[in-house]
Design a protein around this motif. Structure first.
Motif, PDB file in Angstrom:
ATOM      1  N   ILE A 277       0.890  -1.745  -0.188  1.00 47.22           N
ATOM      2  CA  ILE A 277      -0.180  -0.313  -0.492  1.00 47.22           C
ATOM      3  C   ILE A 277       1.073   1.749  -0.029  1.00 47.22           C
ATOM      4  CG2 ILE A 277      -1.979   1.342   1.237  1.00 47.22           C
ATOM      5  CD1 ILE A 277      -2.320  -1.905   2.749  1.00 47.22           C
ATOM      6  N   TYR A 278       0.795   1.497  -0.842  1.00 47.72           N
ATOM      7  CA  TYR A 278       1.917   3.535  -0.901  1.00 47.72           C
ATOM      8  C   TYR A 278       0.679   4.514  -0.488  1.00 47.72           C
ATOM      9  CZ  TYR A 278       3.294   7.795  -3.204  1.00 47.72           C
ATOM     10  OH  TYR A 278       3.740   8.783  -3.274  1.00 47.72           O
ATOM     11  N   THR A 279       0.902   5.481  -0.100  1.00 50.98           N
ATOM     12  CA  THR A 279      -0.076   7.160   1.117  1.00 50.98           C
ATOM     13  C   THR A 279       0.941   7.736   0.176  1.00 50.98           C
ATOM     14  OG1 THR A 279      -0.737   4.941   2.431  1.00 50.98           O
ATOM     15  CG2 THR A 279      -1.001   7.942   2.402  1.00 50.98           C
ATOM     16  N   PRO A 280       0.564   8.594  -0.809  1.00 56.18           N
ATOM     17  CA  PRO A 280       1.227   9.733  -1.171  1.00 56.18           C
ATOM     18  C   PRO A 280       0.726  10.783   0.398  1.00 56.18           C
ATOM     19  CG  PRO A 280      -0.814  10.149  -2.233  1.00 56.18           C
ATOM     20  CD  PRO A 280      -0.668   8.196  -1.409  1.00 56.18           C
ATOM     21  N   ALA A 281       2.074  11.643   0.528  1.00 52.54           N
ATOM     22  CA  ALA A 281       2.471  12.277   1.235  1.00 52.54           C
ATOM     23  C   ALA A 281       0.629  13.929   1.158  1.00 52.54           C
ATOM     24  CB  ALA A 281       3.688  14.281   1.462  1.00 52.54           C
ATOM     25  N   LYS A 282       0.224  14.515   1.877  1.00 45.54           N
ATOM     26  CA  LYS A 282      -1.276  14.611   2.112  1.00 45.54           C
ATOM     27  C   LYS A 282      -0.423  16.060   0.902  1.00 45.54           C
ATOM     28  CE  LYS A 282      -4.380  17.410   4.671  1.00 45.54           C
ATOM     29  NZ  LYS A 282      -5.621  17.641   5.138  1.00 45.54           N
ATOM     30  N   GLY A 283      -1.397  16.492  -0.147  1.00 50.11           N
ATOM     31  CA  GLY A 283      -1.581  17.387  -0.850  1.00 50.11           C
ATOM     32  C   GLY A 283       0.040  17.264  -2.240  1.00 50.11           C
ATOM     33  N   TYR A 284       0.775  16.327  -2.308  1.00 45.09           N
ATOM     34  CA  TYR A 284       1.663  16.102  -3.487  1.00 45.09           C
ATOM     35  C   TYR A 284       0.645  15.288  -4.182  1.00 45.09           C
ATOM     36  CZ  TYR A 284       6.008  14.734  -5.411  1.00 45.09           C
ATOM     37  OH  TYR A 284       6.446  14.029  -6.360  1.00 45.09           O
ATOM     38  N   ARG A 285       1.303  15.868  -5.485  1.00 45.22           N
ATOM     39  CA  ARG A 285       1.028  15.661  -6.446  1.00 45.22           C
ATOM     40  C   ARG A 285       2.488  15.636  -7.550  1.00 45.22           C
ATOM     41  NH1 ARG A 285      -4.328  15.429  -7.155  1.00 45.22           N
ATOM     42  NH2 ARG A 285      -5.009  17.011  -6.134  1.00 45.22           N
ATOM     43  N   GLY A 286       2.692  14.146  -8.564  1.00 41.53           N
ATOM     44  CA  GLY A 286       3.384  14.257  -9.129  1.00 41.53           C
ATOM     45  C   GLY A 286       3.873  12.834  -9.131  1.00 41.53           C
ATOM     46  N   GLU A 287       5.895  12.681  -9.212  1.00 42.28           N
ATOM     47  CA  GLU A 287       5.998  11.093  -9.807  1.00 42.28           C
ATOM     48  C   GLU A 287       6.943  10.697  -8.740  1.00 42.28           C
ATOM     49  OE1 GLU A 287       8.181   9.284 -13.052  1.00 42.28           O
ATOM     50  OE2 GLU A 287       9.736   9.193 -12.007  1.00 42.28           O
ATOM     51  N   ASP A 288       6.838   9.474  -8.184  1.00 39.03           N
ATOM     52  CA  ASP A 288       7.432   9.100  -7.144  1.00 39.03           C
ATOM     53  C   ASP A 288       7.979   7.384  -7.233  1.00 39.03           C
ATOM     54  OD1 ASP A 288       8.740   8.871  -4.066  1.00 39.03           O
ATOM     55  OD2 ASP A 288       6.743   8.881  -3.160  1.00 39.03           O
ATOM     56  N   SER A 289       8.824   7.157  -6.393  1.00 36.04           N
ATOM     57  CA  SER A 289       8.772   6.248  -6.253  1.00 36.04           C
ATOM     58  C   SER A 289       9.268   4.499  -5.680  1.00 36.04           C
ATOM     59  CB  SER A 289      10.374   5.064  -7.845  1.00 36.04           C
ATOM     60  OG  SER A 289      11.624   6.143  -7.455  1.00 36.04           O
ATOM     61  N   PHE A 290       9.511   4.103  -5.448  1.00 34.68           N
ATOM     62  CA  PHE A 290       9.995   3.140  -3.949  1.00 34.68           C
ATOM     63  C   PHE A 290      10.184   1.974  -4.354  1.00 34.68           C
ATOM     64  CE2 PHE A 290       5.681   2.854  -4.817  1.00 34.68           C
ATOM     65  CZ  PHE A 290       5.205   1.782  -3.713  1.00 34.68           C
ATOM     66  N   THR A 291      10.961   0.410  -4.300  1.00 36.28           N
ATOM     67  CA  THR A 291      11.477  -0.403  -4.357  1.00 36.28           C
ATOM     68  C   THR A 291      11.002  -1.585  -3.219  1.00 36.28           C
ATOM     69  OG1 THR A 291      13.232   0.145  -6.066  1.00 36.28           O
ATOM     70  CG2 THR A 291      13.086  -2.226  -4.592  1.00 36.28           C
ATOM     71  N   VAL A 292      10.758  -2.460  -3.420  1.00 34.13           N
ATOM     72  CA  VAL A 292       9.912  -3.326  -2.389  1.00 34.13           C
ATOM     73  C   VAL A 292      10.983  -4.623  -2.061  1.00 34.13           C
ATOM     74  CG1 VAL A 292       8.135  -4.607  -0.858  1.00 34.13           C
ATOM     75  CG2 VAL A 292       7.528  -1.755  -1.825  1.00 34.13           C
ATOM     76  N   GLY A 293      10.803  -5.088  -1.164  1.00 35.47           N
ATOM     77  CA  GLY A 293      11.406  -6.859  -1.051  1.00 35.47           C
ATOM     78  C   GLY A 293      11.094  -7.590  -0.526  1.00 35.47           C
ATOM     79  N   TYR A 294      10.706  -8.712  -0.998  1.00 35.07           N
ATOM     80  CA  TYR A 294      10.710 -10.520   0.221  1.00 35.07           C
ATOM     81  C   TYR A 294      10.785 -11.264   0.131  1.00 35.07           C
ATOM     82  CZ  TYR A 294       8.645 -12.391  -3.502  1.00 35.07           C
ATOM     83  OH  TYR A 294       7.826 -12.838  -5.403  1.00 35.07           O
ATOM     84  N   SER A 295      10.706 -12.320   1.133  1.00 32.35           N
ATOM     85  CA  SER A 295      11.590 -13.623   1.351  1.00 32.35           C
ATOM     86  C   SER A 295      10.819 -14.312   2.425  1.00 32.35           C
ATOM     87  CB  SER A 295      13.118 -13.027   1.357  1.00 32.35           C
ATOM     88  OG  SER A 295      12.885 -13.003   2.846  1.00 32.35           O
ATOM     89  N   PHE A 296      11.319 -15.551   1.846  1.00 27.78           N
ATOM     90  CA  PHE A 296      10.299 -16.438   2.955  1.00 27.78           C
ATOM     91  C   PHE A 296      11.296 -17.508   3.542  1.00 27.78           C
ATOM     92  CE2 PHE A 296       7.943 -15.659  -0.766  1.00 27.78           C
ATOM     93  CZ  PHE A 296       6.551 -15.559  -0.386  1.00 27.78           C
ATOM     94  N   PRO A 297      11.644 -16.840   4.567  1.00 35.66           N
ATOM     95  CA  PRO A 297      12.821 -17.708   5.301  1.00 35.66           C
ATOM     96  C   PRO A 297      12.788 -19.249   5.756  1.00 35.66           C
ATOM     97  CG  PRO A 297      11.629 -15.730   6.735  1.00 35.66           C
ATOM     98  CD  PRO A 297      11.090 -15.695   5.865  1.00 35.66           C
ATOM     99  N   ASP A 298      11.384 -19.582   6.355  1.00 31.19           N
ATOM    100  CA  ASP A 298      10.748 -20.668   6.063  1.00 31.19           C
ATOM    101  C   ASP A 298       9.500 -20.655   6.030  1.00 31.19           C
ATOM    102  OD1 ASP A 298      10.734 -23.237   7.609  1.00 31.19           O
ATOM    103  OD2 ASP A 298       9.894 -22.375   9.446  1.00 31.19           O
ATOM    104  N   LEU A 299       9.325 -22.014   4.383  1.00 30.89           N
ATOM    105  CA  LEU A 299       8.297 -22.286   4.013  1.00 30.89           C
ATOM    106  C   LEU A 299       7.605 -23.876   4.780  1.00 30.89           C
ATOM    107  CD1 LEU A 299       8.935 -21.175   0.971  1.00 30.89           C
ATOM    108  CD2 LEU A 299       7.798 -20.770   1.623  1.00 30.89           C
TER     109      LEU A 299
END
Length: 133
Positions: A93-115
């Motif tokens: 879930i991404y929530t922009p800063a209040k009043g912000y308009r324009g481009e933003d970017s981020f990177t998310v990672g995940y892993s499964f240590p014990d399946l």
């Protein structure tokens, strides 16, 4: 709308997951939290989840925040034995800063240590580029 139909949509992934190297792009509304991606983690024969992925924001957005929600979703078509049932899913879930308009970017990672006996899934990551409108 996020390419590949991932904005507010669920992408079903069964274990083991394929390597993730693509960038997800799309529009999100200003001043509102938006589910930009979600995926299920389940055994396709039983719909059981072998475990919760460990999520990490590897590169934070400059103009907003990213949170994760481990919840339930209706079982998708790829899970024949689960039709009508519910399965676990991780939402980004991404929530922009209040009043912000324009481009933003981020990177998310995940892993499964014990399946719990399933094939291990190493660290995977995905970059998101959002246009806040």
């Amino acid at each position: 709308m996020i390419k590949k139909s991932v904005l507010a949509a669920l992408i079903a992934m069964s274990v083991p997951a394929a390597a993730i190297a693509e960038t997800v792009t799309g529009n999100v509304p200003a001043n509102r939290a938006t589910k930009v991606y979600a995926f299920t983690v389940a055994d396709s024969s039983t719909c059981a989840s072998p475990g919760r992925p460990k999520m990490k924001v590897s590169k934070a957005p400059k103009h907003g925040t990213v949170t994760f929600d481990w919840g339930f979703v209706p079982a998708g078509k790829g899970f024949r034995n689960c039709q009508g049932g519910r399965m676990r899913a991780m939402a980004i879930i991404y929530t922009p800063a209040k009043g912000y308009r324009g481009e933003d970017s981020f990177t998310v990672g995940y892993s499964f240590p014990d399946l719990g006996g399933y094939i291990s899934v190493g660290y995977k990551s995905r970059k998101f580029v959002v246009q806040v409108t």
